[in-house]
Design a protein around this motif. Structure first.
Motif, PDB file in Angstrom:
ATOM      1  N   VAL A 120       0.854  -1.184   0.000  1.00 13.83           N
ATOM      2  CA  VAL A 120       0.000   0.000   0.000  1.00 13.83           C
ATOM      3  C   VAL A 120       0.888   1.232   0.000  1.00 13.83           C
ATOM      4  O   VAL A 120       1.822   1.345   0.797  1.00 13.83           O
ATOM      5  CB  VAL A 120      -0.932   0.022   1.243  1.00 13.83           C
ATOM      6  CG1 VAL A 120      -1.785   1.262   1.253  1.00 13.83           C
ATOM      7  CG2 VAL A 120      -1.798  -1.226   1.262  1.00 13.83           C
ATOM      8  N   GLU A 121       0.580   2.141  -0.927  1.00 14.48           N
ATOM      9  CA  GLU A 121       1.360   3.379  -0.991  1.00 14.48           C
ATOM     10  C   GLU A 121       1.001   4.265   0.189  1.00 14.48           C
ATOM     11  O   GLU A 121      -0.112   4.212   0.717  1.00 14.48           O
ATOM     12  CB  GLU A 121       1.076   4.097  -2.303  1.00 14.48           C
ATOM     13  CG  GLU A 121       1.598   3.321  -3.503  1.00 14.48           C
ATOM     14  CD  GLU A 121       1.464   4.109  -4.794  1.00 14.48           C
ATOM     15  OE1 GLU A 121       1.529   5.347  -4.735  1.00 14.48           O
ATOM     16  OE2 GLU A 121       1.295   3.470  -5.829  1.00 14.48           O
ATOM     17  N   ALA A 122       1.959   5.085   0.586  1.00 13.15           N
ATOM     18  CA  ALA A 122       1.721   6.029   1.680  1.00 13.15           C
ATOM     19  C   ALA A 122       0.588   6.966   1.294  1.00 13.15           C
ATOM     20  O   ALA A 122       0.440   7.317   0.116  1.00 13.15           O
ATOM     21  CB  ALA A 122       2.989   6.825   1.958  1.00 13.15           C
ATOM     22  N   PRO A 123      -0.230   7.366   2.261  1.00 11.35           N
ATOM     23  CA  PRO A 123      -1.325   8.270   1.937  1.00 11.35           C
ATOM     24  C   PRO A 123      -0.801   9.589   1.374  1.00 11.35           C
ATOM     25  O   PRO A 123       0.256  10.075   1.793  1.00 11.35           O
ATOM     26  CB  PRO A 123      -2.037   8.493   3.273  1.00 11.35           C
ATOM     27  CG  PRO A 123      -1.177   7.893   4.324  1.00 11.35           C
ATOM     28  CD  PRO A 123      -0.140   7.051   3.664  1.00 11.35           C
ATOM     29  N   GLY A 124      -1.523  10.114   0.414  1.00  9.48           N
ATOM     30  CA  GLY A 124      -1.135  11.382  -0.196  1.00  9.48           C
ATOM     31  C   GLY A 124      -1.341  12.539   0.765  1.00  9.48           C
ATOM     32  O   GLY A 124      -2.092  12.433   1.732  1.00  9.48           O
ATOM     33  N   VAL A 125      -0.675  13.605   0.482  1.00  9.49           N
ATOM     34  CA  VAL A 125      -0.787  14.781   1.343  1.00  9.49           C
ATOM     35  C   VAL A 125      -1.970  15.642   0.928  1.00  9.49           C
ATOM     36  O   VAL A 125      -2.377  15.659  -0.230  1.00  9.49           O
ATOM     37  CB  VAL A 125       0.508  15.627   1.315  1.00  9.49           C
ATOM     38  CG1 VAL A 125       1.667  14.869   1.908  1.00  9.49           C
ATOM     39  CG2 VAL A 125       0.820  16.079  -0.100  1.00  9.49           C
ATOM     40  N   GLU A 126      -2.501  16.330   1.901  1.00  9.35           N
ATOM     41  CA  GLU A 126      -3.605  17.248   1.651  1.00  9.35           C
ATOM     42  C   GLU A 126      -3.051  18.526   1.024  1.00  9.35           C
ATOM     43  O   GLU A 126      -2.000  19.012   1.426  1.00  9.35           O
ATOM     44  CB  GLU A 126      -4.300  17.559   2.982  1.00  9.35           C
ATOM     45  CG  GLU A 126      -5.576  18.323   2.824  1.00  9.35           C
ATOM     46  CD  GLU A 126      -6.322  18.438   4.139  1.00  9.35           C
ATOM     47  OE1 GLU A 126      -7.295  17.682   4.307  1.00  9.35           O
ATOM     48  OE2 GLU A 126      -5.910  19.257   4.979  1.00  9.35           O
ATOM     49  N   VAL A 127      -3.748  19.026   0.011  1.00  8.52           N
ATOM     50  CA  VAL A 127      -3.340  20.268  -0.651  1.00  8.52           C
ATOM     51  C   VAL A 127      -4.470  21.279  -0.571  1.00  8.52           C
ATOM     52  O   VAL A 127      -5.649  20.915  -0.518  1.00  8.52           O
ATOM     53  CB  VAL A 127      -2.951  20.035  -2.135  1.00  8.52           C
ATOM     54  CG1 VAL A 127      -1.754  19.120  -2.257  1.00  8.52           C
ATOM     55  CG2 VAL A 127      -4.124  19.498  -2.939  1.00  8.52           C
ATOM     56  N   MET A 128      -4.101  22.535  -0.563  1.00  4.42           N
ATOM     57  CA  MET A 128      -5.087  23.611  -0.607  1.00  4.42           C
ATOM     58  C   MET A 128      -5.573  23.758  -2.048  1.00  4.42           C
ATOM     59  O   MET A 128      -4.778  23.638  -2.987  1.00  4.42           O
ATOM     60  CB  MET A 128      -4.477  24.933  -0.137  1.00  4.42           C
ATOM     61  CG  MET A 128      -4.041  24.924   1.317  1.00  4.42           C
ATOM     62  SD  MET A 128      -5.399  24.599   2.472  1.00  4.42           S
ATOM     63  CE  MET A 128      -6.381  26.070   2.299  1.00  4.42           C
ATOM     64  N   ILE A 129      -6.841  24.009  -2.216  1.00  2.00           N
ATOM     65  CA  ILE A 129      -7.404  24.224  -3.547  1.00  2.00           C
ATOM     66  C   ILE A 129      -7.363  25.730  -3.815  1.00  2.00           C
ATOM     67  O   ILE A 129      -8.075  26.495  -3.173  1.00  2.00           O
ATOM     68  CB  ILE A 129      -8.844  23.683  -3.649  1.00  2.00           C
ATOM     69  CG1 ILE A 129      -8.849  22.174  -3.413  1.00  2.00           C
ATOM     70  CG2 ILE A 129      -9.444  24.037  -5.009  1.00  2.00           C
ATOM     71  CD1 ILE A 129     -10.237  21.555  -3.346  1.00  2.00           C
ATOM     72  N   GLU A 130      -6.509  26.105  -4.750  1.00  2.00           N
ATOM     73  CA  GLU A 130      -6.347  27.523  -5.085  1.00  2.00           C
ATOM     74  C   GLU A 130      -7.215  27.934  -6.274  1.00  2.00           C
ATOM     75  O   GLU A 130      -7.820  28.986  -6.264  1.00  2.00           O
ATOM     76  CB  GLU A 130      -4.870  27.817  -5.402  1.00  2.00           C
ATOM     77  CG  GLU A 130      -3.905  27.461  -4.279  1.00  2.00           C
ATOM     78  CD  GLU A 130      -4.053  28.352  -3.057  1.00  2.00           C
ATOM     79  OE1 GLU A 130      -4.495  29.503  -3.214  1.00  2.00           O
ATOM     80  OE2 GLU A 130      -3.719  27.888  -1.958  1.00  2.00           O
ATOM     81  N   ASP A 131      -7.216  27.088  -7.316  1.00  2.00           N
ATOM     82  CA  ASP A 131      -7.913  27.434  -8.563  1.00  2.00           C
ATOM     83  C   ASP A 131      -8.427  26.137  -9.187  1.00  2.00           C
ATOM     84  O   ASP A 131      -7.683  25.406  -9.832  1.00  2.00           O
ATOM     85  CB  ASP A 131      -6.950  28.155  -9.499  1.00  2.00           C
ATOM     86  CG  ASP A 131      -7.598  28.626 -10.789  1.00  2.00           C
ATOM     87  OD1 ASP A 131      -8.633  28.061 -11.207  1.00  2.00           O
ATOM     88  OD2 ASP A 131      -7.049  29.567 -11.399  1.00  2.00           O
ATOM     89  N   ARG A 132      -9.697  25.863  -9.007  1.00  2.00           N
ATOM     90  CA  ARG A 132     -10.283  24.611  -9.479  1.00  2.00           C
ATOM     91  C   ARG A 132     -10.151  24.452 -10.984  1.00  2.00           C
ATOM     92  O   ARG A 132      -9.813  23.383 -11.494  1.00  2.00           O
ATOM     93  CB  ARG A 132     -11.761  24.549  -9.081  1.00  2.00           C
ATOM     94  CG  ARG A 132     -12.270  23.123  -9.212  1.00  2.00           C
ATOM     95  CD  ARG A 132     -13.482  22.884 -10.025  1.00  2.00           C
ATOM     96  NE  ARG A 132     -13.623  23.350 -11.332  1.00  2.00           N
ATOM     97  CZ  ARG A 132     -13.767  22.547 -12.398  1.00  2.00           C
ATOM     98  NH1 ARG A 132     -13.682  21.251 -12.297  1.00  2.00           N
ATOM     99  NH2 ARG A 132     -13.983  23.058 -13.573  1.00  2.00           N
ATOM    100  N   THR A 133     -10.380  25.514 -11.724  1.00  2.00           N
ATOM    101  CA  THR A 133     -10.336  25.427 -13.185  1.00  2.00           C
ATOM    102  C   THR A 133      -8.923  25.121 -13.667  1.00  2.00           C
ATOM    103  O   THR A 133      -8.739  24.256 -14.532  1.00  2.00           O
ATOM    104  CB  THR A 133     -10.851  26.727 -13.820  1.00  2.00           C
ATOM    105  OG1 THR A 133     -12.198  26.941 -13.366  1.00  2.00           O
ATOM    106  CG2 THR A 133     -10.836  26.661 -15.333  1.00  2.00           C
TER     107      THR A 133
END
Length: 160
Positions: A120-133
């Protein structure tokens, strides 16, 4: 949302690069329309829906069902069938969003649970959503490029 041919199932696993690019853009237009027309909260349709397979498949199925129910040759009662299915899909979407952990302003990859013996791969990191488009455009570009490279590899193996 007019097509030249009747809608058919979309298997995201087997689309070639050109098909994928068309389907991504079509699905994105539908999701934006759906979110706006029905005032859907991010707990049902989050900005990074495109980064979660479970949301892609659910929204894609809902989109195809919409196209079939609102087609000019559909039964006059088909739209009410779509509305009933949409109500059920909202419950499933809410559950998917809850499980995958994406929100209005932050996103992380859906956590995976390995079975015994699986890596199992390590869980991904949380990122801030700056620009959805901008993120969607980058996501589509990367997906299309990945599909083109995969096809080029297959073509090379067949020729060489």
């Amino acid at each position: 949302m007019t097509r030249d041919e009747p809608p058919g199932p979309i298997n995201w696993n087997v689309l070639d690069a050109d098909q994928a690019e068309v389907e991504w853009r079509d699905l994105d237009r539908f999701v934006l329309w759906l979110k706006t027309s029905f005032g859907l909260s991010p707990s049902i349709v989050p900005p990074h829906w495109h980064r979660h397979d479970e949301l892609i498949w659910e929204l894609s199925a809902l989109h195809l069902h919409f196209l079939a129910c609102y087609d000019e040759v559909a039964s006059p009662s088909a739209p009410i069938v779509w509305m009933r299915e949409f109500a059920e899909a909202r419950h499933r979407l809410r559950e998917w969003v809850s499980v995958c952990g994406t929100r209005l302003d932050r996103d992380r990859p859906t956590r995976q649970t390995g079975w015994p013996g699986e890596k199992v791969e390590a869980p991904g990191v949380e990122v801030m959503i700056e620009d959805r488009t901008a993120d969607f455009e980058e996501f589509v570009r990367a997906d299309v490029l990945r599909r083109r490279r995969a096809q080029a590899t297959v073509d090379q193996q067949l020729l060489g």
